[in-house]
Design a protein around this motif. Structure first.
Motif, mmCIF file in Angstrom:
data_model
loop_
_atom_site.group_PDB
_atom_site.id
_atom_site.type_symbol
_atom_site.label_atom_id
_atom_site.label_comp_id
_atom_site.label_asym_id
_atom_site.label_seq_id
_atom_site.Cartn_x
_atom_site.Cartn_y
_atom_site.Cartn_z
ATOM 1 N N ARG A 496 0.852 -1.177 0.000
ATOM 2 C CA ARG A 496 0.000 0.000 0.000
ATOM 3 C C ARG A 496 0.888 1.227 0.000
ATOM 4 O O ARG A 496 2.051 1.169 0.437
ATOM 5 C CB ARG A 496 -0.874 -0.005 1.270
ATOM 6 N N PRO A 497 0.417 2.396 -0.487
ATOM 7 C CA PRO A 497 1.262 3.586 -0.531
ATOM 8 C C PRO A 497 1.590 4.116 0.853
ATOM 9 O O PRO A 497 2.599 4.776 1.030
ATOM 10 C CB PRO A 497 0.427 4.590 -1.329
ATOM 11 N N ALA A 498 0.677 3.885 1.847
ATOM 12 C CA ALA A 498 0.928 4.477 3.159
ATOM 13 C C ALA A 498 0.282 3.623 4.229
ATOM 14 O O ALA A 498 -0.521 2.736 3.946
ATOM 15 C CB ALA A 498 0.372 5.906 3.212
ATOM 16 N N GLY A 499 0.646 3.896 5.469
ATOM 17 C CA GLY A 499 -0.029 3.292 6.607
ATOM 18 C C GLY A 499 0.228 1.816 6.746
ATOM 19 O O GLY A 499 -0.666 1.051 7.097
ATOM 20 N N THR A 500 1.412 1.390 6.448
ATOM 21 C CA THR A 500 1.698 -0.037 6.596
ATOM 22 C C THR A 500 3.046 -0.239 7.283
ATOM 23 O O THR A 500 3.922 0.628 7.264
ATOM 24 C CB THR A 500 1.692 -0.724 5.240
ATOM 25 N N GLU A 501 3.196 -1.399 7.884
ATOM 26 C CA GLU A 501 4.466 -1.749 8.510
ATOM 27 C C GLU A 501 5.133 -2.858 7.718
ATOM 28 O O GLU A 501 6.306 -3.130 7.887
ATOM 29 C CB GLU A 501 4.256 -2.234 9.950
ATOM 30 N N ASP A 502 4.383 -3.557 6.878
ATOM 31 C CA ASP A 502 4.954 -4.689 6.146
ATOM 32 C C ASP A 502 5.672 -4.191 4.898
ATOM 33 O O ASP A 502 5.044 -3.823 3.906
ATOM 34 C CB ASP A 502 3.845 -5.666 5.726
ATOM 35 N N THR A 503 6.968 -4.181 4.958
ATOM 36 C CA THR A 503 7.740 -3.728 3.805
ATOM 37 C C THR A 503 8.776 -4.774 3.449
ATOM 38 O O THR A 503 9.122 -5.620 4.265
ATOM 39 C CB THR A 503 8.469 -2.405 4.085
ATOM 40 N N VAL A 528 14.722 -8.705 -12.403
ATOM 41 C CA VAL A 528 14.472 -8.597 -10.958
ATOM 42 C C VAL A 528 14.575 -10.009 -10.392
ATOM 43 O O VAL A 528 14.067 -10.962 -10.974
ATOM 44 C CB VAL A 528 13.076 -8.013 -10.659
ATOM 45 N N PHE A 529 15.292 -10.137 -9.253
ATOM 46 C CA PHE A 529 15.465 -11.447 -8.623
ATOM 47 C C PHE A 529 14.959 -11.418 -7.198
ATOM 48 O O PHE A 529 14.973 -10.380 -6.539
ATOM 49 C CB PHE A 529 16.949 -11.842 -8.604
ATOM 50 N N VAL A 530 14.562 -12.618 -6.716
ATOM 51 C CA VAL A 530 14.206 -12.746 -5.302
ATOM 52 C C VAL A 530 15.380 -13.386 -4.584
ATOM 53 O O VAL A 530 15.926 -14.402 -5.026
ATOM 54 C CB VAL A 530 12.949 -13.632 -5.131
ATOM 55 N N SER A 531 15.756 -12.792 -3.489
ATOM 56 C CA SER A 531 16.883 -13.327 -2.719
ATOM 57 C C SER A 531 16.505 -14.659 -2.084
ATOM 58 O O SER A 531 15.381 -14.840 -1.625
ATOM 59 C CB SER A 531 17.282 -12.336 -1.637
ATOM 60 N N SER A 532 17.482 -15.558 -2.057
ATOM 61 C CA SER A 532 17.235 -16.846 -1.409
ATOM 62 C C SER A 532 17.089 -16.668 0.093
ATOM 63 O O SER A 532 16.601 -17.543 0.787
ATOM 64 C CB SER A 532 18.366 -17.805 -1.720
ATOM 65 N N ALA A 533 17.536 -15.525 0.596
ATOM 66 C CA ALA A 533 17.432 -15.305 2.039
ATOM 67 C C ALA A 533 16.211 -14.457 2.393
ATOM 68 O O ALA A 533 16.112 -13.919 3.480
ATOM 69 C CB ALA A 533 18.705 -14.612 2.550
ATOM 70 N N ALA A 534 15.271 -14.323 1.424
ATOM 71 C CA ALA A 534 14.088 -13.501 1.683
ATOM 72 C C ALA A 534 13.280 -14.062 2.842
ATOM 73 O O ALA A 534 13.340 -15.250 3.141
ATOM 74 C CB ALA A 534 13.236 -13.443 0.430
ATOM 75 N N PHE A 535 12.580 -13.166 3.504
ATOM 76 C CA PHE A 535 11.787 -13.586 4.657
ATOM 77 C C PHE A 535 10.836 -14.706 4.284
ATOM 78 O O PHE A 535 10.243 -14.705 3.195
ATOM 79 C CB PHE A 535 10.977 -12.416 5.225
ATOM 80 N N ALA A 536 10.718 -15.624 5.158
ATOM 81 C CA ALA A 536 9.857 -16.774 4.887
ATOM 82 C C ALA A 536 8.407 -16.486 5.241
ATOM 83 O O ALA A 536 7.529 -17.288 4.950
ATOM 84 C CB ALA A 536 10.355 -17.997 5.640
ATOM 85 N N ASP A 537 8.143 -15.302 5.836
ATOM 86 C CA ASP A 537 6.762 -15.111 6.311
ATOM 87 C C ASP A 537 5.828 -14.848 5.144
ATOM 88 O O ASP A 537 6.218 -14.250 4.126
ATOM 89 C CB ASP A 537 6.705 -13.983 7.352
ATOM 90 N N PRO A 538 4.612 -15.321 5.229
ATOM 91 C CA PRO A 538 3.667 -15.287 4.113
ATOM 92 C C PRO A 538 3.410 -13.873 3.610
ATOM 93 O O PRO A 538 3.299 -13.647 2.390
ATOM 94 C CB PRO A 538 2.391 -15.878 4.703
ATOM 95 N N ALA A 539 3.337 -12.881 4.506
ATOM 96 C CA ALA A 539 3.032 -11.509 4.102
ATOM 97 C C ALA A 539 4.080 -11.001 3.125
ATOM 98 O O ALA A 539 3.745 -10.465 2.055
ATOM 99 C CB ALA A 539 2.968 -10.624 5.337
#
Lengths: 780, 232, 174
Positions: A496-503, A528-539
């Motif tokens: 979302r453009p604003a008001g979020t904590e999930d980044t 564009v690549f996704v890091s193999s160490a990306a967060f595992a959380d669903p969000a």
């Protein structure tokens, strides 16, 4: 006995301290210098709180960053400040760009007007540095010509390198680099400095106890200079009708006069030392002479304690002496020293330290009094144990060459004097060993791993979000001494453009740069690549869905407004395996090539250029070249040198402080050793001459003097090692650090002690050779 | 006034000795000669230069000019180490006081010159004890100098001066600190012991009764010596 | 004490009348025992007979004996020999020694030499006594010590005198 008589006796003693011809003067001078050196060291110690305090106040008075997140609007009483600190060959240079925004803009302490654009105020030390040759690269880095000097009030030390330069386009950069708008200098929130943690506090306490105990012992030795002459004089006074009490009071008066002279000397030394202190720099710290203001209470304590100690020591040394009209009788006689009460003191010390074992790791506090007194008891215990040890060991020595026999026999006859001579050194060495052990043990805790690998990159130029990295990376690549330069920028996106904590993190770099982070085979601009160490959380996972629309640099709830750039993720997201030796270890999101990111998102990027240096160019040269090039290209860039570990600088200061202090104390004790050695030699002038007359080699006598110092010192150092290791062990237990003996420091400290003995012997050699001239036989 | 050329058979001869300490002229053309087995008293008022003469003769201080011949060798050309070695092996010394090492026992003091010459400790102390017996102080062997009387201490010193079997014994006021009875006993023992080993004794004294133990005397006055036997 | 040598010594500074000689002697050496005129005349006639003095002249119109005496070369030699000859060490010879020392000073001879040769002579006696003492019995020792102490006292006096020669020279010269 009336008070008048008392005063009269004391005054008579005081007169004796200074009369008595050349000998008397020399003795008074020696006592004065000896006590004076001790007093100067005590005063210096008493001034340490003031030094720390004053430095802290100066530092606080020029503080130029905001402690609250709220921003101040531009007004005629605001100024924009940019931090442009740099490093010149391991010396920190404090740099500030100033842009006043009105007539009432606040001035930082130390300058009386704002430098115009292209002008600079520099600290005297920096002015001197700039005048020296070989500073061309530093000149290039500094933004303007020198028009004035920063006053003392704006500096925390005489050798600080600092400048204030004028600037005019800082305002747009606020928040993007280390640029801030403020309406006053100085920290008004009286929060004080952060309290020392208990282990650091323990270390500081230890340093003081360990350094001051030998000084006290030294002062006690100094007031006993010329003791035998004094005894003879007192006997002569008894002959003409003084009673025992009067004799004692006269002796006390003499000691009092000597120590008062010592106080005067000490103040002199201290003031001279303070002037000197203003002109030197130690461990990157310099001070101004006026910082050295002893706290009045502590200074008063010194002024009272030193004369009182002198009198007490004198009376104590006369305790078993009966001054008879025809001479001095020592009632102690050849009675053997007993061990049991000598063990009491160190045992008491251990007992006091015992309850605090293990307090260090639970964040608990040490009782500073128990620690101080416990350590003190252990160290002072050495002075009780040493005479016993020396007596026992020397009593068993026998045989050997003539020089050895002469020395051993002399020590057997006066083992107490010998032990007294080395007491100070033994205490200092024991304390220093214990401290060194503690330091090396705590070392691990205070040397933090930075998680950086200097083999991958040696320097980082942090550009912040103020400067685009591309051109700069190119410029740096062309700088002498640079082998490789890659630019990496970072920002984040949300759903979302604003008001979020999930980044999620976005790491931007060209293919070359990305390959420094991850293993990718195919890469084109736009990927564009996704890091193999990306967060595992669903969000987070959900945010990285291909084709998804996201907003780069969203506005956080309650935060400043972001650029909120809308971005549709490409339909294809490659997967990238993070390298084990990646330049960055915090790759938790997308890795993006520059053209894949929308142009609107660019201002949110915060960039760094990572450099590998050319091993063929000396590192310090290359480093300076890079700093200069970086600052010319981007004045507000921060340049870092990568190291694998970083040590707490406060810990470093304590450690070096201990080294220098121990060295100073040992040198001081060496001086007193020399004085008593010379005194002894003078008393034996006749004997030495007659020994020479019947053909004794000078070498034999010199060796015997060496043995005479070496034997007690060796015993003293052995005892010091035992006590030091014990104390060190206890201290390590207290701080819950695994027990480990730091042999190099044990060796270096004992080596230092041994060096002192050698130096003392060497320095007394000229006097010895002079006394061994047969002229000593002349009586006519 | 000055001593004539070295007489035949003399062990130690000095001629035309000059020695100044700063502006003070201690010796001004003094001469001396002694034969083996001879006891020569050096007399003269205080400050006349008699101690300086002894120090020069014994090689303790080198004279500014003049010649000192010992057993056919010129001492003025010897360096300090050679003169020290000579003092260790050929000469013995007794002074008025301040000569015994206070930390060593009496027997160790007596053995010291032998030890300096490299004799083993056991052997040195055995010889030392023999000499102490001859000087009637062997019962003090284990005592320290501070625990014995002045006369006893001086006898210990005499024993020490003789322990290496010196050819010349230098005694500077050896009885100066003793009463007459003790002083005479020390002189008797000293001269007896010296005669029995045929050692020459240079005896500096201002006491006539001590000088009476000598075979002849020379007088030193204002740095000049006068050999009374030859002058008459 | 040899009055003849003393008077001869007094004549060395120049010819004198018998009367002057007596006065000079009394002043310097007579102390509580002044010389009789008769002694002077008999001594002078003996010296005249031995050729040690000669009559330098007779004053006319004066008293009974106004002869003026002068010393001869033989006289001077005789004085010299006398001064150089040490006195046999015995008790109470100070007066003789004193006379010798003063005369040596008056005649500008070396008074120190007088003292040195006397000391040498004393030491010779003391050596004999010391040797006797060392080999004798207790009685011998006591007797010898008595003599030794007296001789030593003489020598001490000699040393003291030697130390005071300068002062004495000044006093004698006046």
């Amino acid at each position: 006995m009336s008070r008048g008589r008392w005063a009269g006796d004391l005054a008579m003693g005081a007169r004796f301290a200074f009369t008595g011809g050349r000998e008397g003067w020399i003795r008074a001078l020696l006592t004065g210098v000896g006590v004076g050196l001790g007093v100067a060291l005590l005063l210096l110690t008493a001034a340490v709180p003031s030094i720390l305090d004053t430095r802290h106040q100066r530092e606080a008075a020029r503080q130029d960053y905001l402690l609250s997140p709220a921003k101040i609007p531009a007004a005629d009483d605001t100024v924009v400040v940019a931090h442009t600190d740099t490093v010149w060959h391991d010396q920190d240079v404090r740099g500030r760009l100033l842009q006043p925004e009105g007539a009432k803009a606040p001035l930082p302490p130390g300058i009386d007007r704002f430098p115009a654009v292209g002008e600079m105020y520099v600290s005297p030390a920096l002015a001197d540095l700039l005048k020296s040759s070989g500073t061309g690269l530093l000149h290039e880095r500094l933004p303007g010509k020198v028009v004035g000097t920063i006053g003392d009030s704006g500096l925390i030390g005489s050798h600080e390198l600092a400048y204030y330069a004028g600037s005019e386009h800082l305002a747009p950069l606020i928040g993007k680099a280390s640029v801030e708008r403020i309406d006053h200098f100085g920290d008004t929130s009286d929060q004080g400095s952060e309290p020392l943690d208990p282990v650091l506090l323990l270390l500081v306490l230890m340093v003081f106890v360990v350094l001051l105990t030998p000084v006290a012992i030294f002062v006690a030795t100094a007031v006993r200079f010329g003791g035998e002459q004094r005894d003879r004089r007192l006997a002569a006074l008894r002959l003409i009708g003084c009673d025992g009490g009067m004799a004692r009071r006269i002796a006390a008066g003499e000691a009092l006069a000597g120590s008062v002279l010592g106080l005067a000397f000490g103040v002199g030394f201290f003031l001279a030392g303070a002037q000197l202190a203003g002109s030197i720099e130690l461990f990157g710290i310099s001070i101004f002479p006026d910082y050295l203001t002893p706290s009045p209470v502590l200074a008063l304590l010194v002024a009272v304690a030193v004369p009182a100690t002198a009198v007490l020591v004198t009376l104590f040394s006369l305790r078993r002496v009966v001054i008879e009209p025809l001479g001095v009788v020592r009632t102690s006689g050849p009675g053997r020293r007993r061990l049991w009460w000598r063990l009491l003191l160190p045992l008491l010390g251990l007992l006091m330290l015992a309850p605090m074992i293990g307090k260090g790791n639970s964040g608990g506090n040490f009782n500073p009094y128990l620690v101080s007194f416990g350590v003190l008891a252990l160290l002072v215990g050495i002075t009780a144990l040493l005479p016993w040890v020396v007596e026992r060991v020397v009593g068993r020595l026998d045989g050997g060459p003539v020089s050895w026999q002469l020395a051993v026999r002399r020590l057997q006859l006066s083992s107490g004097t010998a032990a007294r001579m080395v007491n100070g050194i033994a205490v200092a060495v024991a304390g220093a060993i214990a401290l060194q052990m503690l330091f090396s043990g705590v070392d691990a805790d205070y040397t933090k791993s930075t998680g950086k690998d200097p083999s991958r990159t040696q320097m980082e130029v942090d550009l912040g979000s103020a400067t685009a990295p591309d051109g700069i990376a190119g410029k740096l690549r062309e700088t002498r001494g640079v082998r490789q330069a890659v630019a990496l920028s970072e920002t984040s996106f949300a759903g979302r453009p604003a008001g979020t904590e999930d980044t999620v993190q976005i790491m931007v770099g060209d293919c070359t740069a990305l390959r420094e982070l991850v293993k990718i085979s195919a890469c084109r601009d736009g990927d564009v690549f996704v890091s193999s160490a990306a967060f595992a959380d669903p969000a987070s996972r959900k945010l990285m869905t291909p084709g998804h629309t996201v907003w780069v640099d969203p506005t956080y709830s309650g935060g400043t407004k972001g650029v909120e750039a809308r971005w549709t993720l490409p339909a294809e997201l490659g997967r990238a395996q993070v390298r084990k030796d990646a330049l960055r270890t915090d790759l938790t999101g997308l890795l993006v090539t520059p053209s894949a990111l929308p142009a609107k998102a660019r201002p949110s990027l915060s960039s760094s250029v990572y450099l590998l240096l050319d091993p063929k160019v000396p590192e310090s040269d290359a480093t300076e070249e890079v700093r200069t090039a970086a600052l010319r290209a981007a004045p507000l860039a921060n340049v870092w040198t990568w190291q694998s570990t970083q040590r707490s600088t406060r810990y470093d200061t304590i450690r070096t402080g201990l080294f220098v202090g121990a060295a100073a104390v040992l040198a001081l004790i060496g001086a007193s050793l020399l004085v008593s050695q010379l005194e002894q030699l003078r008393e034996r002038k006749k004997l030495l001459s007659s020994l020479i007359a019947f053909g004794t080699r000078r070498r034999t006598l010199t060796l015997s003097v060496l043995w005479q110092t070496t034997i007690p010192i060796t015993l003293g150092l052995l005892l010091a090692v035992v006590v030091g290791l014990t104390l060190g062990g206890v201290l390590m237990k207290m701080t819950a650090v695994p027990l480990r003996v730091d042999w190099p420091s044990v060796l270096s400290m004992t080596g230092f002690g041994a060096a002192i003995v050698l130096a003392v012997t060497l320095l007394s050699l000229p006097a010895l050779l002079r006394l061994m001239r047969p002229d000593g036989l002349r009586t006519e | 006034m000055n001593a004539p050329a070295a007489p035949a058979g003399s062990l130690l001869t000095a001629e035309e000795l000059r020695k100044a300490y700063g502006p003070t002229l201690a010796l001004d053309g003094a001469g001396f000669s002694i034969h083996p087995g001879e006891v020569v008293a050096v007399m003269g008022p205080s400050g006349s230069g008699k101690s300086t003469l002894l120090h020069c003769l014994a090689g303790i201080v080198p004279p500014d000019s003049g010649s000192i011949m010992y057993a056919g060798r010129e001492m003025a050309t010897m360096n300090d180490a050679e003169r020290s070695a000579l003092r260790r092996s050929e000469f013995g010394f007794v002074f008025q006081f301040g000569q015994l090492v206070p930390e060593l026992t009496c027997v160790e003091n007596v053995a010291l010159p032998l030890r300096l010459n490299g004799t083993s400790r056991k052997e040195a102390e055995k010889t030392a004890l023999d000499w102490m017996r001859r000087l009637e102080v062997d019962d003090l062997a284990k005592k320290r100098p501070g625990e014995v009387s002045g006369g006893q201490g001086q006898r210990v010193a005499v024993a020490r001066s003789l322990v290496t079997g010196p050819r010349v014994l230098f005694a500077d006021e050896p009885t100066g600190a003793l009463d007459s009875l003790n002083g005479e006993r020390v002189m008797e023992l000293l001269t007896d012991a010296a005669r029995s080993t045929n050692a020459a004794v240079v005896l500096v004294t201002h006491e006539a009764r001590v000088a009476a133990y000598s075979d002849r005397e020379i007088v030193v006055r204002d740095g000049k010596s006068r050999d009374m036997e030859r002058a008459v | 004490m040899s009055i003849g040598h003393t008077l001869l010594g007094l004549l060395e500074s120049g010819p004198r009348h018998g009367y002057d000689l007596k006065r000079a002697f009394d002043e310097k050496f007579g102390h509580d025992r002044p010389l009789h005129y008769g002694q002077v005349y008999s001594t002078m006639s003996r010296l005249l007979k031995n050729g040690l003095v000669e009559v330098d002249g007779i004053e006319a119109g004066g008293g009974p004996e106004r002869k003026r005496y002068a010393i001869t070369d033989a006289g001077v030699t005789d004085v010299e020999r006398w001064l150089a000859t040490p006195e046999k060490p015995e008790e109470y010879l100070q007066s003789t020694l004193y006379t010798k020392v003063v005369l040596a000073l008056l005649t500008h001879r070396n008074a120190g030499d007088v003292l040195d040769s006397q000391r040498s002579e004393h030491l010779r006696s003391m050596r004999i006594l010391t040797d006797r003492k060392r080999h004798g019995d207790l009685a011998d020792q006591l007797v010898c010590d008595h003599a030794l102490f007296h001789l030593e006292a003489d020598l001490r006096w000699l040393e003291l005198t030697a130390a005071r020669l300068d002062k004495l020279r000044a006093e004698v010269a006046e």
